[in-house]
Write an enzyme that holds these catalytic residues in place. Sequence first.
Site, PDB file in Angstrom:
ATOM      1  CB  ALA A 133      -1.384  -0.318   0.988  1.00 22.21           C
ATOM      2  CG  LEU A 135       0.328   5.279   4.870  1.00 24.71           C
ATOM      3  CD1 LEU A 135      -0.309   4.541   5.973  1.00 24.71           C
ATOM      4  CD2 LEU A 135       0.762   6.195   4.198  1.00 24.71           C
ATOM      5  N   GLY A 136       3.342   1.053   2.980  1.00 21.99           N
ATOM      6  CA  GLY A 136       4.024   0.380   3.226  1.00 21.99           C
ATOM      7  C   GLY A 136       3.973  -0.950   2.492  1.00 21.99           C
ATOM      8  CD  GLN A 137       7.394  -4.068  -0.307  1.00 29.98           C
ATOM      9  OE1 GLN A 137       6.096  -3.224  -0.925  1.00 29.98           O
ATOM     10  NE2 GLN A 137       8.050  -4.699  -0.016  1.00 29.98           N
ATOM     11  CB  VAL A 138       2.006  -7.518   4.939  1.00 27.56           C
ATOM     12  CG1 VAL A 138       2.541  -8.392   6.367  1.00 27.56           C
ATOM     13  CG2 VAL A 138       1.779  -5.419   6.211  1.00 27.56           C
ATOM     14  CG  ASP A 287      -9.004   2.888   7.352  1.00 26.67           C
ATOM     15  OD1 ASP A 287     -10.196   2.773   6.397  1.00 26.67           O
ATOM     16  OD2 ASP A 287      -7.956   3.032   6.188  1.00 26.67           O
TER      17      ASP A 287
END
Length: 561
Positions: A133, A135-138, A287
Site C-alpha cells: 500500500a 505507506l508500506g508493505q507486508v 479505518d
Amino acid sequence: MLQTISPKPLRWQQQTDSPLARQVDVSLSAAKFGFYLWWDSHIAARSSSRRDRRAQWLVNKLLNLGPTFIKIGQALSTRADLLPIEYVKALSQLQDRVPEFSADQAIAIIESELNSPLHTLYREFDRVPLAAASLGQVHRARLHTGEEVVVKVQRPGLDQLFDLDLKILDRVVQLSTRYSATARQYDLNAIYQEFAEILHKEVDYVQEAMNADRFRHNFADHPRIVVPKIYPRYTTKRVLTMEYVPGIKVNDRRSLEAIGIDPKDINHLGICAYLKQLLQDGFFQADPHPGNMAVTLDGRLIFYDFGMMAEVMPINRDQMVKTFFAVLKKDTDEVIHTLTDMGLIEPMSDMTPVRRVLGFLIDRFTDKPVELQAFNNLRNELYALFEKQPFRLPAKMTFIIKALTTLDGVARDLDPQYSLLIAAKPFVKSLVITAPKHHGSGLGELARQAQSFLTYQIRKPNSAELAIQRLEERIEQGELQIRVQFESDRHIKTLHLAVKSLIYACLTGFSGLSGVVLLVGAYQGGAIASFVVAGVFGTFLIKSLIRLALRERLESLRNAP
C-alpha cells in the site's frame, strides 16, 4: 491493503523530484481543484455529469500525488458537508493503488532499523510481499522460535515525503483561510491539524504497536475478538513484527457460508465491537475496511491494522451515547438536540426540514437499510437542506464518520437487510446486565441510557399507536406545505432560467449590432471583437434555451395525467 504492481514508478516515488517542484505540483493541483468547485457551482449550473468528470480527475490526481493525498481523499470520502455528492462517491472508491517496492529495499530497512542481519532475526523471510500500500508493505516470515509472523516495512522516504507535503498543505490551508470565507466557515485549519496528527501517528510503528496492545487489553474479556500479538524485540518506528493470524476476508460472504459461518452473526459481532470501541472505550479503529478485518475458521473476528486509531473525549462520548440511544428509541427531537450540542447541526429558525429528514432516516435505518427508492422520494428536500448547509462536521468527527460509513458498507456486504436495532441488541443487553458496576464511573451515562432504553422497550406503544403518532408528526411537520414550497421553487427556477435567456439574447443582439456599426465605420478590429463577444453570448443563449425547453418539457410530463 491492496497489491497492484506497476512497471513505472509514480512521480512522488522519484527521488529526484525537488521540493520546489513538489510544492508547485501540489499548489497548482489545489488551485485547480478550488477553481473547479467554484466554476461548477456558480457557472456550470451544477451539472452532475461535469462533476463526475471532475471527481474522477481528483481521484487520479490524488493517486499521482501519493500517500499523503490518498489518505486525504479517503478521509474526504465521508464529507458530504464539504464536497458535492459526486466527489464523495468517487473518493469512496479510492484505494492505495501503488506499486510494491523491492525486497532488497525492505531488507535493508529491516537490517538498519533492527541493527542485525536478516538471517539472525528471522529463520525464514518471504521476499514476495503479501500486500503493498502507499505507506508500506507486508512480508511473511518465521522467527527462530518457530512462530509465524508478518513483518510490516515502511516505504522508503515516507517520513521526508510526509513532512514536505504537510508543510505545503499548511501553507495552502493558511492562504485559503485568509482569503476564503468558505474555508473559515468550514474551519479547514482544524481539519488539517487533526489530519496531520493522525497521519504522523500512523507512520510511527511503535505507536501502532502501543495501539494494538491497548486495543487487545480493551477486548481481553471478549474471546471472539482476536488481536495479533506484537513482538517488541522486532519492532521500531519503521518496522513492525506481529503474529501471523490468517482468516477469511470479513466481507467474503460466500466463503463464510461455505464453512458454516452465519454472516449475520459476524455482522452483529462486528457492529457490537465497534459500538464498544466508540461508546465504551472511546478508542476506535478509524479505518475498518475489509482488508483490516478477517474471520477465523471458528467464527472469531480478527482486527489487523492499528495505525489509524482515534479517541473520543469523555464529554463527546456521553453525547454520542445519548444520540445512539435516541436513535434506537426513534426520538428525533433528542437526536437533534444532541447533534446540535455536539456542533453537528447549526440551529436554524425553522428546523422542520432537518426534523423531517432525520426522522425519515431514523425511522428506516434502525429497522432496515434505507431503501433507495424511498430515499429518492426525499431527494429534493435533502438537496434543499444541504443548500442551506445546517450540517457541520467538527474536525474530531471526521474519522468517526469515516469509520461508521466504512463499517456500514461491510455490514451491507454481509447482510443487505441488516438492522441496526437487532445488531446492537447484544451490546445493549451486556450494558444492562453490567450496569450496576458502572455507577460512579466514567461509564455511568452509558449504563443509564441502556437502562432507560430497556424501560422504553417495555413501555413503548403498540403498532397502531405508533402509526397514529407518526401521522400526527407528519401533519405537525407540514409535509403538504413542504411539497408546495418545492413546487414553487421549481417555478421560480424556470422563471430564473427564462430571465437569464432573455439577458443572453439582449447581450447577443447588442454585441452583434455593435459589430455591424463598427464594421460600417471601418473599425474592422473592433467589429471582429464585437462579433466574437456576440458569438460567446450566443452560445450561452442557445445552451440556456435548450435547458429552458427541456425544463418545460419535463414540467409538462410531470403535470400530465
